[in-house]
Design an enzyme around this catalytic site. Structure first.
Site, PDB file in Angstrom:
ATOM      1  N   LYS A   3       0.762  -1.203  -0.043  1.00  0.00           N
ATOM      2  CA  LYS A   3      -0.106   0.098  -0.126  1.00  0.00           C
ATOM      3  C   LYS A   3       0.763   1.260  -0.035  1.00  0.00           C
ATOM      4  CE  LYS A   3      -2.268   3.297   2.930  1.00  0.00           C
ATOM      5  NZ  LYS A   3      -2.279   3.750   3.927  1.00  0.00           N
ATOM      6  N   ASP A  24      -6.377   1.304   0.825  1.00  0.00           N
ATOM      7  CA  ASP A  24      -6.152   1.406   2.113  1.00  0.00           C
ATOM      8  C   ASP A  24      -7.220   0.721   3.098  1.00  0.00           C
ATOM      9  OD1 ASP A  24      -8.474   3.170   2.167  1.00  0.00           O
ATOM     10  OD2 ASP A  24      -7.839   4.444   3.590  1.00  0.00           O
TER      11      ASP A  24
END
Ligand code: SF4
Length: 220
Positions: A130, A148
């Site tokens: 991420k 996220d």
């Protein structure tokens, strides 16, 4: 049943049309975006911002300053961010690696083809997919869609992916639904949507703009 990419795309488009993008990376260096993303792990936006500003004022956010800094000094400055004790050594280790491997400048890495740049970023200590994708998307403007915690939850509720999906599956499912030019806007809008409407506990289905097509609507 898993939704078809076209159906997911329609839902993303509705959300994108409703939420103003909050492009928080404006004016930041690639290294600052990287450190800000590390600070944001398991931390709300306000805590991230405060920790970032304290660190910037106290030590400066560049590889040379942070590689030299004492871990305790970093931890003290980033206290507003969660998990600051584990983030401090991570930040110092990233700074050391960026200095040693790239002379303190990530520009050349970000100019590499997407997959190679991603592998290089993920080879830095404490940098997961991420964090790498945020840097690729926000700084290098590669057509990735970083996932996220909010986007993860929304993708599951929309049945864009199955229940046990992992990061790469969610990213691939959303990228197959969202065209490249819309991915950064989609990332930003979905986060706002997850903060305001499709919240973790008690999502606000009654005022949700996609409740007519969401398979999880009113099931909480
Ligand atoms: S209808 Fe409810 S569960 Fe579905 S996206 Fe909207 S808020 Fe989330």
């Amino acid at each position: 049943m898993i939704k078809a990419p076209g159906e997911v795309r329609d839902m993303v488009e509705v959300v994108v049309s409703e939420f103003e993008p909050h492009l928080w990376s404006e004016g930041m260096t690639p290294f600052e975006v990287l450190i800000s993303t590390v600070l944001s792990q398991k931390t709300e936006r306000r805590g991230t911002r405060r920790a970032f500003l304290h660190l910037k004022k106290g030590l400066g956010i560049n590889p040379t300053a942070l590689a030299r800094a004492d871990e305790d000094a970093i931890a003290e400055l980033i206290k507003p961010a969660g998990l600051y004790r584990s983030k401090a050594p991570k930040i110092k280790a990233i700074a050391l690696s960026v200095l040693e491997l790239y002379g303190g400048d990530l520009t050349a890495v970000l100019e590499l083809p997407e997959q190679e740049a991603r592998v290089r970023l993920m080879a830095l200590p404490g940098v997961g997919p991420k964090t790498a994708d945020v840097v690729l998307s926000f700084v290098a403007r590669k057509a990735v869609l970083p996932v996220d915690v909010h986007i993860f939850r929304i993708a599951e509720r929309w049945h864009a992916v199955g229940k046990e999906a992992r990061y790469e599956e969610v990213r691939a499912a959303l990228e197959s639904a969202v065209p490249p030019e819309m991915r950064l806007a989609a990332h930003l809008a979905l986060i706002e949507f997850g903060r305001e409407i499709c919240v973790a506990r008690k999502p606000k289905c009654s005022i949700c703009m996609v409740n007519a097509v969401c398979p999880s609507a009113f099931t909480f």
